[in-house]
Design a protein around this motif. Structure first.
Motif, PDB file in Angstrom:
ATOM      1  N   ARG A   5       9.174  92.011  -2.713  1.00  0.00           N
ATOM      2  CA  ARG A   5       7.935  91.547  -2.065  1.00  0.00           C
ATOM      3  C   ARG A   5       7.384  90.310  -2.781  1.00  0.00           C
ATOM      4  N   GLU A   6       7.464  90.319  -4.109  1.00  0.00           N
ATOM      5  CA  GLU A   6       6.987  89.193  -4.909  1.00  0.00           C
ATOM      6  C   GLU A   6       7.797  87.930  -4.602  1.00  0.00           C
ATOM      7  N   MET A   7       9.102  88.067  -4.473  1.00  0.00           N
ATOM      8  CA  MET A   7       9.938  86.907  -4.165  1.00  0.00           C
ATOM      9  C   MET A   7       9.586  86.342  -2.785  1.00  0.00           C
ATOM     10  N   ALA A   8       9.336  87.225  -1.819  1.00  0.00           N
ATOM     11  CA  ALA A   8       8.939  86.763  -0.486  1.00  0.00           C
ATOM     12  C   ALA A   8       7.600  86.029  -0.557  1.00  0.00           C
ATOM     13  N   GLN A   9       6.666  86.560  -1.330  1.00  0.00           N
ATOM     14  CA  GLN A   9       5.355  85.926  -1.473  1.00  0.00           C
ATOM     15  C   GLN A   9       5.481  84.541  -2.120  1.00  0.00           C
ATOM     16  N   HIS A  10       6.322  84.427  -3.143  1.00  0.00           N
ATOM     17  CA  HIS A  10       6.527  83.130  -3.812  1.00  0.00           C
ATOM     18  C   HIS A  10       7.116  82.111  -2.837  1.00  0.00           C
ATOM     19  N   GLY A  11       8.022  82.540  -1.984  1.00  0.00           N
ATOM     20  CA  GLY A  11       8.596  81.632  -0.991  1.00  0.00           C
ATOM     21  C   GLY A  11       7.550  81.125  -0.013  1.00  0.00           C
ATOM     22  N   ALA A  12       6.680  82.028   0.448  1.00  0.00           N
ATOM     23  CA  ALA A  12       5.621  81.636   1.390  1.00  0.00           C
ATOM     24  C   ALA A  12       4.637  80.676   0.719  1.00  0.00           C
ATOM     25  N   GLU A  13       4.327  80.915  -0.543  1.00  0.00           N
ATOM     26  CA  GLU A  13       3.425  80.026  -1.279  1.00  0.00           C
ATOM     27  C   GLU A  13       4.037  78.635  -1.430  1.00  0.00           C
ATOM     28  N   LEU A  14       5.337  78.586  -1.671  1.00  0.00           N
ATOM     29  CA  LEU A  14       5.998  77.288  -1.794  1.00  0.00           C
ATOM     30  C   LEU A  14       5.949  76.541  -0.466  1.00  0.00           C
ATOM     31  N   HIS A  15       6.098  77.260   0.639  1.00  0.00           N
ATOM     32  CA  HIS A  15       6.011  76.640   1.964  1.00  0.00           C
ATOM     33  C   HIS A  15       4.667  75.932   2.122  1.00  0.00           C
ATOM     34  N   GLU A  64      17.731  74.195   3.467  1.00  0.00           N
ATOM     35  CA  GLU A  64      18.392  73.521   2.341  1.00  0.00           C
ATOM     36  C   GLU A  64      17.385  73.157   1.248  1.00  0.00           C
ATOM     37  N   GLU A  65      16.230  72.668   1.653  1.00  0.00           N
ATOM     38  CA  GLU A  65      15.188  72.290   0.695  1.00  0.00           C
ATOM     39  C   GLU A  65      14.659  73.535  -0.039  1.00  0.00           C
ATOM     40  N   CYS A  66      14.489  74.632   0.689  1.00  0.00           N
ATOM     41  CA  CYS A  66      13.998  75.871   0.075  1.00  0.00           C
ATOM     42  C   CYS A  66      15.037  76.469  -0.876  1.00  0.00           C
ATOM     43  N   ALA A  67      16.300  76.392  -0.503  1.00  0.00           N
ATOM     44  CA  ALA A  67      17.363  76.888  -1.382  1.00  0.00           C
ATOM     45  C   ALA A  67      17.422  76.046  -2.660  1.00  0.00           C
ATOM     46  N   GLY A  68      17.259  74.740  -2.514  1.00  0.00           N
ATOM     47  CA  GLY A  68      17.235  73.867  -3.686  1.00  0.00           C
ATOM     48  C   GLY A  68      16.041  74.155  -4.581  1.00  0.00           C
ATOM     49  N   ALA A  69      14.904  74.443  -3.971  1.00  0.00           N
ATOM     50  CA  ALA A  69      13.707  74.773  -4.747  1.00  0.00           C
ATOM     51  C   ALA A  69      13.911  76.090  -5.497  1.00  0.00           C
ATOM     52  N   GLU A  74      16.607  86.303  -3.505  1.00  0.00           N
ATOM     53  CA  GLU A  74      16.839  84.896  -3.142  1.00  0.00           C
ATOM     54  C   GLU A  74      16.710  84.705  -1.635  1.00  0.00           C
ATOM     55  N   ARG A  75      17.317  85.604  -0.869  1.00  0.00           N
ATOM     56  CA  ARG A  75      17.262  85.507   0.591  1.00  0.00           C
ATOM     57  C   ARG A  75      15.819  85.588   1.088  1.00  0.00           C
ATOM     58  N   LEU A  76      15.053  86.540   0.555  1.00  0.00           N
ATOM     59  CA  LEU A  76      13.657  86.687   0.970  1.00  0.00           C
ATOM     60  C   LEU A  76      12.823  85.467   0.584  1.00  0.00           C
ATOM     61  N   PHE A  77      13.077  84.908  -0.594  1.00  0.00           N
ATOM     62  CA  PHE A  77      12.373  83.704  -1.032  1.00  0.00           C
ATOM     63  C   PHE A  77      12.641  82.571  -0.050  1.00  0.00           C
ATOM     64  N   ILE A  78      13.896  82.328   0.272  1.00  0.00           N
ATOM     65  CA  ILE A  78      14.259  81.202   1.139  1.00  0.00           C
ATOM     66  C   ILE A  78      13.721  81.419   2.554  1.00  0.00           C
ATOM     67  N   GLU A  79      13.883  82.624   3.110  1.00  0.00           N
ATOM     68  CA  GLU A  79      13.361  82.904   4.455  1.00  0.00           C
ATOM     69  C   GLU A  79      11.849  82.680   4.508  1.00  0.00           C
ATOM     70  N   SER A  80      11.148  83.141   3.496  1.00  0.00           N
ATOM     71  CA  SER A  80       9.692  83.010   3.462  1.00  0.00           C
ATOM     72  C   SER A  80       9.267  81.565   3.278  1.00  0.00           C
ATOM     73  N   PRO A 135       5.410  85.635   4.149  1.00  0.00           N
ATOM     74  CA  PRO A 135       6.332  86.501   3.401  1.00  0.00           C
ATOM     75  C   PRO A 135       7.197  87.324   4.351  1.00  0.00           C
ATOM     76  N   SER A 136       8.487  87.218   4.191  1.00  0.00           N
ATOM     77  CA  SER A 136       9.396  88.036   4.996  1.00  0.00           C
ATOM     78  C   SER A 136       9.214  89.492   4.600  1.00  0.00           C
ATOM     79  N   PRO A 137       9.232  90.383   5.593  1.00  0.00           N
ATOM     80  CA  PRO A 137       9.054  91.801   5.253  1.00  0.00           C
ATOM     81  C   PRO A 137      10.246  92.344   4.471  1.00  0.00           C
ATOM     82  N   VAL A 138       9.958  93.238   3.585  1.00  0.00           N
ATOM     83  CA  VAL A 138      11.010  93.921   2.839  1.00  0.00           C
ATOM     84  C   VAL A 138      11.450  95.076   3.708  1.00  0.00           C
TER      85      VAL A 138
END
Length: 131
Positions: A33-43, A56-61, A91-97, A103-106
């Motif tokens: 859940r934390e990884m998904a939240q971090h991805g959404a915050e980066l967005h 690609e940009e999210c995977a690089g980040a 990693e997948r949840l971070f990038i999707e989010s 945040p992508s659901p777990v």
């Protein structure tokens, strides 16, 4: 005569206990859940900077922020294959989010795998008979 340091010994014992073992199922889900939240915050950050936030940009980040799967403090999982699976799910949840902005659901797919049942040896009738 040797001096004993009971407080230090207790601290060391507690530290070793805390560092060993596998994180609970709930701790692993919290990590996801934390990884998904971090991805959404980066967005949100990238959007405020005028960036699209594509996959690609999210995977690089992710690689830059976490230095790949081994660069951050994921919960301890002793089984190597399960640890790799947990890190890949994070990693997948971070990038999707990061791509979606929320945040992508777990889901059941990203939950840590259940331990496989223990192997049972076949018991023959002969091994059970009394001699």
């Amino acid at each position: 005569m040797e001096k004993r340091h009971p407080a230090a010994a207790l601290f060391l014992a507690a530290l070793l206990t805390a560092c060993s073992g596998t994180a609970s199922h709930e701790e692993q889900l919290d990590y996801l859940r934390e990884m998904a939240q971090h991805g959404a915050e980066l967005h949100a950050v990238k959007k405020s900077q005028g960036s699209a936030g594509d996959r690609e940009e999210c995977a690089g980040a992710y690689e830059q922020i976490y230095d790949g799967p081994s660069g951050h403090a994921a919960p301890q999982v002793e089984d190597y294959a399960k640890r790799v699976e947990l890190l890949k799910s994070g990693e997948r949840l971070f990038i999707e989010s990061c791509v979606n902005g929320t945040p992508s659901p777990v889901s059941a797919q990203s939950e840590p795998p259940a331990s496989p049942p223990a192997k049972r040896e076949a018991v023959s009738d002969q091994s059970l008979s009394l001699r």
